[in-house]
Design a protein around this motif. Structure first.
Motif, short mmCIF file in Angstrom:
data_model
loop_
_atom_site.label_atom_id
_atom_site.label_comp_id
_atom_site.label_asym_id
_atom_site.label_seq_id
_atom_site.Cartn_x
_atom_site.Cartn_y
_atom_site.Cartn_z
N MET A 1 0.85 -1.20 0.00
CA MET A 1 0.00 0.00 0.00
C MET A 1 0.88 1.25 0.00
SD MET A 1 -2.83 1.27 2.85
CE MET A 1 -3.93 -0.10 2.56
N ASP A 2 0.53 2.22 -0.85
CA ASP A 2 1.24 3.49 -0.89
C ASP A 2 1.29 4.12 0.50
OD1 ASP A 2 0.90 6.64 -1.19
OD2 ASP A 2 2.05 5.91 -2.89
N GLU A 3 2.42 4.80 0.81
CA GLU A 3 2.60 5.38 2.14
C GLU A 3 1.47 6.34 2.50
OE1 GLU A 3 6.41 7.13 2.62
OE2 GLU A 3 7.51 5.26 2.35
N ARG A 4 0.99 7.09 1.52
CA ARG A 4 -0.07 8.05 1.81
C ARG A 4 -1.37 7.34 2.19
NH1 ARG A 4 0.07 13.50 -1.86
NH2 ARG A 4 2.06 14.28 -1.10
N TRP A 5 -1.69 6.29 1.45
CA TRP A 5 -2.89 5.54 1.81
C TRP A 5 -2.73 4.91 3.19
CZ3 TRP A 5 -7.16 6.58 -0.43
CH2 TRP A 5 -7.21 6.89 -1.79
N GLN A 6 -1.54 4.40 3.47
CA GLN A 6 -1.29 3.80 4.77
C GLN A 6 -1.48 4.81 5.90
OE1 GLN A 6 -0.56 0.48 5.32
NE2 GLN A 6 -0.82 1.00 7.49
N ALA A 7 -1.07 6.06 5.65
CA ALA A 7 -1.21 7.10 6.67
C ALA A 7 -2.67 7.44 6.94
CB ALA A 7 -0.46 8.35 6.24
N LEU A 8 -3.55 7.18 5.98
CA LEU A 8 -4.97 7.50 6.13
C LEU A 8 -5.76 6.35 6.76
CD1 LEU A 8 -5.75 9.22 2.70
CD2 LEU A 8 -5.47 10.35 4.91
N LYS A 9 -5.20 5.17 6.82
CA LYS A 9 -5.93 3.98 7.25
C LYS A 9 -6.23 4.04 8.75
CE LYS A 9 -5.75 -1.07 7.06
NZ LYS A 9 -7.03 -1.17 6.33
N PRO A 10 -7.50 3.92 9.14
CA PRO A 10 -7.85 3.91 10.56
C PRO A 10 -7.44 2.60 11.21
CG PRO A 10 -9.81 3.61 9.22
CD PRO A 10 -8.69 3.87 8.27
N ASP A 11 -7.26 2.65 12.53
CA ASP A 11 -6.80 1.50 13.31
C ASP A 11 -8.00 0.87 14.01
OD1 ASP A 11 -5.59 -0.36 14.90
OD2 ASP A 11 -4.25 1.04 15.93
N GLU A 12 -8.34 -0.34 13.63
CA GLU A 12 -9.50 -1.00 14.21
C GLU A 12 -9.30 -1.35 15.68
OE1 GLU A 12 -10.72 -4.34 11.93
OE2 GLU A 12 -11.09 -3.18 10.09
N ALA A 13 -8.04 -1.36 16.14
CA ALA A 13 -7.77 -1.69 17.54
C ALA A 13 -8.10 -0.52 18.48
CB ALA A 13 -6.31 -2.09 17.71
N GLN A 14 -8.25 0.67 17.94
CA GLN A 14 -8.57 1.83 18.77
C GLN A 14 -10.06 1.88 19.08
OE1 GLN A 14 -7.11 5.59 17.38
NE2 GLN A 14 -5.08 4.81 16.85
N SER A 15 -10.37 2.52 20.22
CA SER A 15 -11.78 2.63 20.63
C SER A 15 -12.51 3.72 19.86
CB SER A 15 -11.86 2.90 22.13
OG SER A 15 -11.18 4.11 22.47
N THR A 16 -11.77 4.67 19.30
CA THR A 16 -12.39 5.76 18.53
C THR A 16 -13.04 5.19 17.28
OG1 THR A 16 -10.68 7.29 19.28
CG2 THR A 16 -11.99 7.97 17.39
N PRO A 17 -14.27 5.57 16.97
CA PRO A 17 -14.94 5.07 15.76
C PRO A 17 -14.08 5.27 14.52
CG PRO A 17 -16.50 6.25 17.13
CD PRO A 17 -15.16 6.45 17.76
N LEU A 18 -14.16 4.30 13.60
CA LEU A 18 -13.33 4.34 12.41
C LEU A 18 -13.55 5.60 11.59
CD1 LEU A 18 -13.54 0.63 11.16
CD2 LEU A 18 -11.73 1.72 12.48
N TYR A 19 -14.79 6.05 11.48
CA TYR A 19 -15.06 7.22 10.64
C TYR A 19 -14.43 8.48 11.22
CZ TYR A 19 -18.80 9.29 13.53
OH TYR A 19 -19.51 9.91 14.54
#
Length: 244
Positions: A1-19
Motif C-alpha cells: 500500500m502506498d505510504e499516503r494511503w497507509q497514513a490514512l488507514k484507521p486503526d480497528e484496535a482503537q476505541s475511537t470510531p473508524l469514521y
C-alpha cells in the motif's frame, strides 16, 4: 500500500470510531497540502477499496469534513477541497501578495473602474471635500480561479487619475506611484449578501458573509483608500495573535 494511503488507514484496535479516525487523518492530510485548493478528492468507493473500510465509514468521515468546511460537494461532479485563506489581522498585506504567500494563483475580474462623486460616507472616511471626485474600483478576487471575495475600493482622484492604470495589485501601483499605504484601520462584521454581491460572488442572496472595511493611510497620515471586501465565509479565516 502506498505510504499516503497507509497514513490514512484507521486503526480497528482503537476505541475511537473508524469514521472519526479517518476524518481526523484526512483533515490532517488536507491541511498538509496533499491536495490543492478546488482539487477533487478520491471517491468514497476509492477510499473504501484502498483503505479496507466500508463506504458508509468513508461517507460519514467526509460528512464530518463537510461540516468543518474543509471540503464541499458538487452535485454530479464529486467532492472538492475548499480553498481557505487565513488572513492575519496584525499585518497589512495586499490580496495579491497574501495569495502568493499561501501558494495560490491570484487573479481578478473587473466589475467597475470609474470616476464618480463621493458618497457622504466616503467624504467622511476619506476626509474629502463634497465637490471632490473619487475613483471606484470593484472586482472579483479569485484564488486558483475560485471567487473568494468581492472588493470595492474608493480613492481620491488626485492620487489615482486613471482608474484603468491599475493592474493586478492596487497596493503595488500605489507603491510605484510614491503613495504607499503604510497603515490601515480595519473593521470586520457579519452581513447578509445583497442581490448584487451574491450574484458576483456566486452565492445565494441572504447568505452570510464577512464584510471587511479598511481605511488605508500614507506616511503623512492621509487617508487615501477606503476598501470594502465582502468575503465568502466558507473560504476565509481571520487570525489574530494575542500576547501578554
Amino acid at each position: 500500500m502506498d505510504e499516503r494511503w497507509q497514513a490514512l488507514k484507521p486503526d480497528e484496535a482503537q476505541s475511537t470510531p473508524l469514521y472519526l479516525q479517518f476524518a481526523r487523518k484526512l483533515a490532517e492530510a488536507i491541511n498538509a497540502g496533499w491536495w490543492q485548493a478546488d482539487e477533487a478528492l478520491p471517491s468514497e468507493r476509492t477510499f473504501s477499496d484502498e483503505l479496507g473500510i466500508s463506504r458508509v465509514t468513508a461517507r460519514k468521515a467526509l460528512d464530518v469534513l463537510l461540516e468543518q468546511g474543509l471540503i464541499r460537494r458538487r452535485h454530479g461532479s464529486g467532492t472538492f477541497i475548499t480553498p481557505r485563506l487565513e488572513q492575519p489581522l496584525s499585518r497589512l498585506t495586499s490580496f495579491t501578495e497574501m495569495l502568493k504567500q499561501k501558494g495560490f494563483e491570484p487573479s481578478s475580474v473587473w466589475l467597475e473602474r470609474s470616476i464618480a462623486t463621493p458618497t457622504h460616507d466616503e467624504v467622511i472616511k476619506l476626509g474629502l471635500s463634497p465637490t471632490a471626485q473619487v475613483v471606484r474600483l470593484k472586482r472579483q478576487r479569485l484564488a486558483d480561479g475560485v471567487v473568494m471575495a468581492i472588493e470595492q475600493s474608493t480613492l481620491p482622484l488626485a492620487y489615482l487619475p486613471d482608474p484603468q492604470a491599475i493592474g493586478s495589485s492596487l497596493y503595488a501601483w500605489l507603491d510605484a506611484a510614491g503613495h504607499p499605504v503604510v497603515r490601515a484601520l480595519q473593521h470586520i462584521r457579519a452581513v447578509n449578501a445583497g442581490p448584487d454581491i451574491a450574484a458576483s460572488a456566486g452565492i445565494k442572496q441572504g447568505e452570510a458573509m464577512l464584510l471587511m472595511t479598511r481605511i488605508g493611510y500614507t506616511a503623512d497620515n492621509v487617508a487615501i483608500e477606503l476598501t470594502d471586501t465582502w468575503c465568502r465565509n466558507d473560504y476565509y479565516d481571520f487570525v489574530a495573535e494575542l500576547r501578554r
